[in-house]
Design an enzyme around this catalytic site. Sequence first.
Site, mmCIF file in Angstrom:
data_model
loop_
_atom_site.group_PDB
_atom_site.id
_atom_site.type_symbol
_atom_site.label_atom_id
_atom_site.label_comp_id
_atom_site.label_asym_id
_atom_site.label_seq_id
_atom_site.Cartn_x
_atom_site.Cartn_y
_atom_site.Cartn_z
ATOM 1 N N LYS A 78 -18.161 -1.510 6.062
ATOM 2 C CA LYS A 78 -18.290 -2.403 4.661
ATOM 3 C C LYS A 78 -19.738 -1.775 4.367
ATOM 4 O O LYS A 78 -20.306 -2.046 3.721
ATOM 5 C CB LYS A 78 -18.053 -3.451 4.882
ATOM 6 C CG LYS A 78 -17.566 -4.678 3.781
ATOM 7 C CD LYS A 78 -16.953 -5.907 4.370
ATOM 8 C CE LYS A 78 -17.331 -7.103 2.639
ATOM 9 N NZ LYS A 78 -16.953 -8.088 3.158
ATOM 10 N N MET A 135 24.719 9.000 2.452
ATOM 11 C CA MET A 135 24.493 10.264 2.992
ATOM 12 C C MET A 135 24.867 10.006 4.834
ATOM 13 O O MET A 135 25.354 10.893 5.278
ATOM 14 C CB MET A 135 23.002 10.565 2.871
ATOM 15 C CG MET A 135 23.080 12.390 3.153
ATOM 16 S SD MET A 135 24.308 13.142 2.306
ATOM 17 C CE MET A 135 22.907 13.898 1.165
ATOM 18 N N PHE A 190 -11.571 -7.831 13.248
ATOM 19 C CA PHE A 190 -9.846 -8.818 12.149
ATOM 20 C C PHE A 190 -10.193 -7.616 11.527
ATOM 21 O O PHE A 190 -11.337 -6.749 10.598
ATOM 22 C CB PHE A 190 -10.740 -10.117 12.051
ATOM 23 C CG PHE A 190 -9.899 -10.134 10.699
ATOM 24 C CD1 PHE A 190 -8.543 -10.705 10.697
ATOM 25 C CD2 PHE A 190 -10.016 -10.266 8.925
ATOM 26 C CE1 PHE A 190 -7.505 -11.270 10.287
ATOM 27 C CE2 PHE A 190 -9.082 -10.723 8.416
ATOM 28 C CZ PHE A 190 -7.874 -11.056 9.183
ATOM 29 N N GLN A 191 -8.906 -7.162 11.100
ATOM 30 C CA GLN A 191 -7.860 -5.753 10.015
ATOM 31 C C GLN A 191 -8.660 -4.481 10.274
ATOM 32 O O GLN A 191 -9.004 -3.594 10.089
ATOM 33 C CB GLN A 191 -8.348 -6.759 8.712
ATOM 34 C CG GLN A 191 -7.845 -7.433 8.648
ATOM 35 C CD GLN A 191 -7.331 -7.336 7.210
ATOM 36 O OE1 GLN A 191 -7.977 -7.293 6.081
ATOM 37 N NE2 GLN A 191 -6.321 -8.081 6.591
ATOM 38 N N GLU A 249 0.898 -0.830 -0.292
ATOM 39 C CA GLU A 249 -0.317 -0.189 0.258
ATOM 40 C C GLU A 249 0.886 1.101 0.130
ATOM 41 O O GLU A 249 0.443 2.460 -0.622
ATOM 42 C CB GLU A 249 -1.124 -0.203 1.206
ATOM 43 C CG GLU A 249 -2.498 -0.840 1.513
ATOM 44 C CD GLU A 249 -1.553 -2.246 1.148
ATOM 45 O OE1 GLU A 249 -0.537 -2.141 1.992
ATOM 46 O OE2 GLU A 249 -2.743 -3.395 1.497
#
Lengths: 586, 178
Positions: A164, A482, A114-115, A52
């Site tokens: 949802k 760096m 969940f999630q 993502e």
Amino acid sequence: MSRQMTGAEMVIAALQDQGVEVLFGYPGGSVLPIYDEIFKQEKIRHVLVRHEQGAVHAAEGYARSTGKVGAVLVTSGPGATNAVTGLTDALLDSIPLVCITGQVPTHLIGNDAFQECDTVGITRPCTKHNWLVKRIEDLPRILHEAFHVAKSGRPGPVVIDIPKDVQFATGTYHGPKNIQHKTYRPKVKGDMDAIRHAVQMIGKAHRPIFYTGGGVINSGPHASQLLRELVKTTGFPITSTLMGLGAYPGNDEQFLGMLGMHGTLEANMAMHESDLIVCVGARFDDRITGRLDAFAPHAKKIHIDIDPSSINKIIKVDVPIVGDVGHVLEDMIRVWKQTQPTIDKAALQKWWDKIAVWRGRKCLAYRASDEIIKPQYAIQRLREAVKGKDVYFTTEVGQHQMWAAQFLKFDEPNRWMTSGGLGTMGYGIPAAVGVQMAHPNSLVIDIAGEASVMMTMQEISTAVQYRLPIKIFILNNHYMGMVRQWQELLHGGRYSESYSEALPDFVKLAEAMGGVGIRCEKPSELDAAIAEMIAVKKPVIFDCVVDPAENCFPMIPSGKAHNEMLFGEAVENIGDVIDEKGKMLV
Amino acid sequence: MNTTHYPSAHIFQSPETHTLSVVVDNEPGVLARVVGLFSGRGYNIESLTVSETEHEKHLSRITIVTTGTPMVIEQIKNQLDRLVPVHRVVDLTVSGKVLARELALIKVKGKGEARVEALRLGDAFRARVVDATTESFVFEITGKSDKIDEFVGLMGPLGLVEYSRTGVAAISRGPEAS
């Protein structure tokens, strides 16, 4: 026009109505209804990323190279948390994004489902605004409001969190017309009195400089044109931040190069000695100012910025002008033409003579080699090879990014995509994916370091899937360059954890992922290898093995002012240059 | 000598206390946005009061007492103003006509002379007794914050058990809306 439809259908309808053509995303349980609608339509192209974070960076690349809003769709929980780095990156660099996240059904919110995660809570400090949509009635309004907030004023990322059950619910959809926000009304026109005052000051300046930034790019190509007109009319020198490169032609005589920590001597000295700084769409970031109490001690400052909170945040300015760069420059040029200020030509010539002396020191010079490829040389050869081509550059973060900023010259805005504010390693590959989606026939090159590339290299697979012939040009020095440079200069050469002991064979990696790998280790073979890279119509990883010990100069060390720069030759007595307090800073 | 890259110490300014009135849309998370801004950017909150004020328009008024240098106070106001659900930010201290009050409930336990003294002081401060038992009182007192500080201080040796304060509510004097 209003129609009955489900929440998921509304999302797609709103994206279409807002002109979204490409959506970067990754499916999951809480966004399945929306993915179902994506399946049923053909107007919006979905790009399946591999992580993502990549979706958000790709949308950033898309947005920066087109000036449009980037669109992202991810699922709840880990989908949302993985997007956080990209959102923060977009916030710091003022990139307009709309990120839609799925959420568990409303009745499960707060149950550690969940999630589930508190997406609006987590993304509140890393977005311009965010919404949790609990009722289908609010969804169409919020969808359109989100685009308005993302792209207007100082642009930025927004998140719409949609449970949802709201995606499944049916409601009335209405289009984007007549969306007037209750509270959010950014100011675009600058105050005319302030503008007149500013023009007067510009007319009287003896040692002036334009200091421009990403705000010019964000204001649109028109603003870049106006900037060019104003700079040409005045005959003043101009410097730019990392974010603003391309707003003014990099090869023009009046352009002094980038300023700041790794900026040119002429740009930093001109800032330091100036009597007037005209800041256009930049924000006096700490990488620009160096030591604050020694920053441009003799200069009056004019600051044009669309965000009032940028004014007097770090540097107290004399004339603040809150407004969109394009609008303000237009007014300034008009006032200039009306009032016809007489510039002291002799004073300006003296100023340019002084600048010529600084320029004469050729601060970007490096010791050439025919044994080993110098990273600066590699970028110079790359620049030569793409001359006249329709080319876009992205970068990762580190030495290679600074060298790219120093040695590439941009003639147009929106051609340079780099993570400036947040400094996100791993930005370049996914951003290149986004740029190439927007410009399928252009040459898109990610100037990269081998360490940054390892952070998001799974997106090469995305490039392969969508036949995006991005070129990943790795300046491979086997170090986090760096970090190594700072350890050499500040920590007694103790290279703690900055060496990459186990790098992949990038040529084989490219082949394994379905792209083309090219390795080059000799300066004499570089041009041919670059030509081959450009000719290939597939994603390419170019493993350019460079001098591992090369440092990026010039450099303003920590805690020092613009007139206390370090150069390539001056490295030996570095110990005296950085004091104890300087070491505390990054 | 200052050698930092970062803001803060470059111009020495002495801190001031300001009372800000922030009118916001009463939507979920708006308080979190305001409070998160203060914690995220390292600003001080000395007092924070929030309640819905106009039900039909879904407006709430947040009163914040904060301290900072003039530059920081200006930043705070600009940062607040830039939050999407914020209608307006008014610095009541700058307008110079601030009317600020706080309410406190103060529980005092005691018998004999201490109890009588507490009652007497309560009278002097125009505190009302809103709950009483044979060995305790709860006082309700309204006023400026320093008056409440003083009253709480006096109750200390007289059997102060605990107290609760609302934080400052403020509005401008005169006929105009702030």
